[in-house]
Motif scaffolding. Structure first.
Motif, short mmCIF file in Angstrom:
data_model
loop_
_atom_site.label_atom_id
_atom_site.label_comp_id
_atom_site.label_asym_id
_atom_site.label_seq_id
_atom_site.Cartn_x
_atom_site.Cartn_y
_atom_site.Cartn_z
N HIS A 4 5.54 2.50 21.48
CA HIS A 4 4.18 1.99 21.31
C HIS A 4 3.13 3.07 21.58
O HIS A 4 2.05 3.05 21.00
CB HIS A 4 3.95 0.77 22.21
CG HIS A 4 3.84 1.08 23.67
ND1 HIS A 4 4.93 1.43 24.44
CD2 HIS A 4 2.76 1.09 24.52
CE1 HIS A 4 4.54 1.63 25.69
NE2 HIS A 4 3.24 1.42 25.76
N LEU A 5 3.46 4.05 22.43
CA LEU A 5 2.51 5.14 22.68
C LEU A 5 2.51 6.14 21.52
O LEU A 5 1.46 6.71 21.18
CB LEU A 5 2.84 5.83 24.00
CG LEU A 5 2.65 4.97 25.25
CD1 LEU A 5 2.95 5.78 26.51
CD2 LEU A 5 1.23 4.40 25.32
N LEU A 8 0.44 4.54 19.05
CA LEU A 8 -0.98 4.61 19.42
C LEU A 8 -1.61 5.91 18.92
O LEU A 8 -2.75 5.90 18.44
CB LEU A 8 -1.12 4.49 20.94
CG LEU A 8 -2.54 4.68 21.48
CD1 LEU A 8 -3.47 3.59 20.96
CD2 LEU A 8 -2.52 4.69 23.01
N THR A 46 -8.61 -1.08 22.21
CA THR A 46 -7.30 -0.64 21.72
C THR A 46 -6.55 0.14 22.80
O THR A 46 -5.36 -0.09 23.04
CB THR A 46 -7.46 0.22 20.46
OG1 THR A 46 -8.06 -0.57 19.42
CG2 THR A 46 -6.12 0.74 19.98
N PHE A 50 -2.91 -0.93 24.74
CA PHE A 50 -1.70 -0.11 24.72
C PHE A 50 -1.32 0.42 26.10
O PHE A 50 -0.14 0.69 26.35
CB PHE A 50 -1.86 1.04 23.73
CG PHE A 50 -1.56 0.67 22.31
CD1 PHE A 50 -0.29 0.85 21.78
CD2 PHE A 50 -2.54 0.13 21.50
CE1 PHE A 50 0.00 0.50 20.47
CE2 PHE A 50 -2.26 -0.23 20.18
CZ PHE A 50 -1.00 -0.03 19.67
N HIS A 53 0.12 -2.56 29.56
CA HIS A 53 1.53 -2.91 29.80
C HIS A 53 1.69 -4.31 30.40
O HIS A 53 2.70 -4.62 31.00
CB HIS A 53 2.22 -1.87 30.70
CG HIS A 53 2.37 -0.55 30.03
ND1 HIS A 53 1.47 0.48 30.20
CD2 HIS A 53 3.32 -0.09 29.17
CE1 HIS A 53 1.85 1.52 29.50
NE2 HIS A 53 2.96 1.21 28.84
N TYR A 58 -4.57 -7.32 30.16
CA TYR A 58 -5.43 -7.10 28.99
C TYR A 58 -6.43 -8.24 28.83
O TYR A 58 -7.62 -8.01 28.57
CB TYR A 58 -4.58 -6.97 27.73
CG TYR A 58 -5.42 -6.99 26.47
CD1 TYR A 58 -6.15 -5.88 26.08
CD2 TYR A 58 -5.53 -8.16 25.70
CE1 TYR A 58 -6.95 -5.90 24.96
CE2 TYR A 58 -6.32 -8.19 24.56
CZ TYR A 58 -7.03 -7.05 24.20
OH TYR A 58 -7.84 -7.09 23.09
N ILE A 87 -5.57 -6.35 17.70
CA ILE A 87 -4.14 -6.34 18.03
C ILE A 87 -3.50 -7.59 17.45
O ILE A 87 -4.21 -8.52 17.06
CB ILE A 87 -3.90 -6.28 19.56
CG1 ILE A 87 -4.46 -7.53 20.25
CG2 ILE A 87 -4.48 -5.01 20.17
CD1 ILE A 87 -4.08 -7.62 21.72
N TYR A 219 2.46 -1.62 15.09
CA TYR A 219 2.15 -2.53 16.20
C TYR A 219 3.38 -3.33 16.64
O TYR A 219 3.25 -4.22 17.48
CB TYR A 219 1.03 -3.49 15.80
CG TYR A 219 -0.34 -2.86 15.76
CD1 TYR A 219 -1.17 -2.87 16.87
CD2 TYR A 219 -0.81 -2.22 14.61
CE1 TYR A 219 -2.43 -2.28 16.85
CE2 TYR A 219 -2.06 -1.64 14.56
CZ TYR A 219 -2.86 -1.67 15.69
OH TYR A 219 -4.10 -1.09 15.66
N LEU A 222 4.19 -3.14 20.44
CA LEU A 222 3.13 -3.41 21.40
C LEU A 222 3.37 -4.68 22.19
O LEU A 222 3.20 -4.71 23.41
CB LEU A 222 1.77 -3.49 20.68
CG LEU A 222 0.57 -3.83 21.57
CD1 LEU A 222 0.39 -2.79 22.67
CD2 LEU A 222 -0.70 -3.95 20.73
N ALA A 225 5.83 -4.13 24.86
CA ALA A 225 5.28 -3.31 25.94
C ALA A 225 4.34 -4.11 26.83
O ALA A 225 4.20 -3.82 28.02
CB ALA A 225 4.53 -2.11 25.35
N THR A 247 -1.78 -5.50 12.10
CA THR A 247 -1.92 -6.40 13.26
C THR A 247 -1.84 -7.87 12.87
O THR A 247 -1.95 -8.74 13.75
CB THR A 247 -3.26 -6.17 13.97
OG1 THR A 247 -4.33 -6.45 13.05
CG2 THR A 247 -3.40 -4.75 14.46
#
Length: 508
Positions: A4-5, A8, A46, A50, A53, A58, A87, A219, A222, A225, A247
């Motif tokens: 996922h990174l 990103l 965004t 990411f 986690h 979030y 997302i 995505y 994500l 994660a 997304t």
């Protein structure tokens, strides 16, 4: 580095490309400070998604950020559209703390609605010049649909769950429509909101093209994660190529959003000064429409363009040119490299996955049999009927890829009629409003043509897909835009009539 990174990094690079190229043409429509504020907010949320986690982290941090941003925002629908596809719309249940199993399901879309649209709706309801809800026919039809859905929910579940579903309808259905229909009052408001939707779709388009080219759903990792399981977002292919979803969670949902953006872009592009910027925007949306390899949205986009041309100047001549271009493209595709593959993907022409068309035909035939048993209000257990059980696919699901059939099966012909009547009344209202502008090049008329064509395209596309992921929130919002346009034209007519009356009363 986790997947996922790595994704990103690619997403941020693609977003930088879009925002850099879009900044100059965007300032032809809105102040630069609004563009920069929303762009920075997109990047900030965004990064938060990411690096959090944890989905709860979030949601909590996002709620604070969005609440602050909402207070500084002059156009809540523009902010809503800009962040709507940030997302994937994964959902998590809010615990009931021992009282009930869970309270409601929360997602990014619902967080955005509660933090941006709910305060806007409350503020609008307090303003004396805001039309009260229920004063026009779309309001009444929407309210009747919501009441019917809530009432019919009781036959299949508990009172607690019915209250939960009522909350969902209020957030997902009422708020997007109400704020869109009341907050946009002049042409500048429409420019701002429609540009925001188009910009968000530019991001989806370039991400979709990257997914298609690299065979990598950016995505997809994500949700894992963030610790949230998600059944959507699976890798799907057609003709050996990956079907991009970005997304939206589903390829056809991505195609649907890009088709809507094409309809709105037909209005926005008229204010972009440099032709090169208009061409780049159109090319990006066309590429984004192709990347999901979804044929329903392709047909819908064609309908949108056709409806837009039909209501403009020189419609017959343009249709002839468009038809000639289409006739010439078919033999051209058969000789250029890769053209044969494109031809095989085209609806009604190609031969790739023709079984999907057969499935849809069988679905219509079997659904009509089931609907005839409970024609007025449908049934909650329609999936258990022999006709529906015969439609089970390899994944073990019954995919009702038709919003109209889904409504008729669940809510009967009464529910379907209310749904269709809601959009029909708006379409008729927009069509009548166009007559107020005899000049076919008038910018007010251009806006109406764009909204009319977009709504027609939406009604075509949802014939090929059920109302999944972001699909319903988009069509309720666009319906609200249509009502806002009708009200704006009525205000202009009243003002013109008042001015004319005052002119006649003045002594000569």
């Amino acid at each position: 580095m986790p997947e996922h990174l790595r994704a990103l990094i690619v997403i941020l690079f693609l977003a930088c490309v879009v925002f850099t190229l879009a900044r100059r043409p965007a300032t032809d429509l809105i102040p630069d400070r609004d563009f920069k504020r929303r762009r920075n907010l997109w990047f900030g949320l965004t990064l938060l998604a990411f690096f959090s986690h944890n989905f709860w982290l979030y949601l909590l941090a996002g709620a604070v950020i969005l609440s602050i941003a909402q207070r500084r925002e002059r156009n809540p629908m523009a902010l809503f559209f800009m962040l709507l596809f940030l997302i994937p719309p994964v959902e998590v249940p809010v615990p009931g703390f021992g009282v009930v199993n869970f309270l409601v399901d929360l997602s990014h879309v619902r967080l955005l609605t509660l933090c941006v649209l709910l305060p806007a709706a409350w503020a609008l309801s307090k303003q004396s010049d805001t039309q009260a809800f229920g004063r026009n026919w779309p309001d009444k039809l929407l309210a009747a649909s919501m009441v019917l859905m809530c009432a019919l929910t009781l036959r299949e579940t508990t009172v607690t769950d019915t209250l939960r579903q009522t909350f969902n309808l209020y957030v997902d259905m009422f708020l997007p429509y109400y704020v869109a229909s009341r907050t946009l009052r002049d042409l500048e408001d429409f420019k701002d909101a429609l540009l925001a939707f188009v910009l968000a779709s530019f991001l989806l388009a370039i991400i979709g093209v990257a997914e298609y080219a690299r065979h990598w759903l950016l995505y997809n990792a994500l949700s894992g994660a963030m610790g949230v399981p998600w059944s959507s977002g699976n890798y799907l292919s057609r003709g050996g190529s990956l079907r991009a979803s970005a997304t939206t969670g589903q390829a056809i949902a991505l195609g649907y959003v890009i088709s809507v953006a094409i309809g709105l872009f037909l209005f926005v592009q008229a204010y972009v000064r440099k032709p090169i910027h208009r061409y780049l925007g159109a090319l990006l949306l066309a590429a984004g429409l192709f990347a999901p390899l979804s044929r329903g949205p392709w047909i819908g986009a064609g309908v949108i363009i056709a409806a837009f041309i039909a209501t403009g100047r020189g419609a017959v001549r343009r249709f002839i040119l468009l038809g000639l271009a289409g006739v010439l493209c078919v033999p051209l595709l058969s000789v250029v490299p890769g053209g044969e593959k494109v031809l095989n993907l085209l609806p009604f022409i190609g031969n790739i996955e023709t079984e999907n068309i057969t499935y849809r035909q069988r679905l219509i035939d079997n659904s009509l049999i089931v609907i005839q048993r409970n024609p007025w209000f449908g049934s909650f257990d329609f999936r258990s009927t022999p006709e529906m059980q015969s439609m089970i696919q390899g994944q073990g699901i019954i995919d009702i890829v038709n919003t109209y059939l889904s409504l008729a099966l669940r809510l009967g012909l009464v529910g379907l009629s209310l749904f269709v009547a809601f959009f029909a009344v708006i379409l008729v209202g927009i069509r009548k409003s166009l007559r107020a502008f005899p000049d076919k090049d008038d910018e007010q008329r251009l806006l109406g043509r764009s909204l009319l064509a977009t709504l027609v395209g939406i009604l075509v596309i949802i014939f090929t897909v059920s109302s999944i992921t972001v699909i319903p929130v988009v069509y309720w919002s666009v319906g609200g835009l249509g009502v806002a346009y009708i009200q704006m034209v009525r205000r202009l007519r009243r003002e013109q009539a008042t001015e004319l009356a005052n002119t006649r009363l003045q002594p000569r």
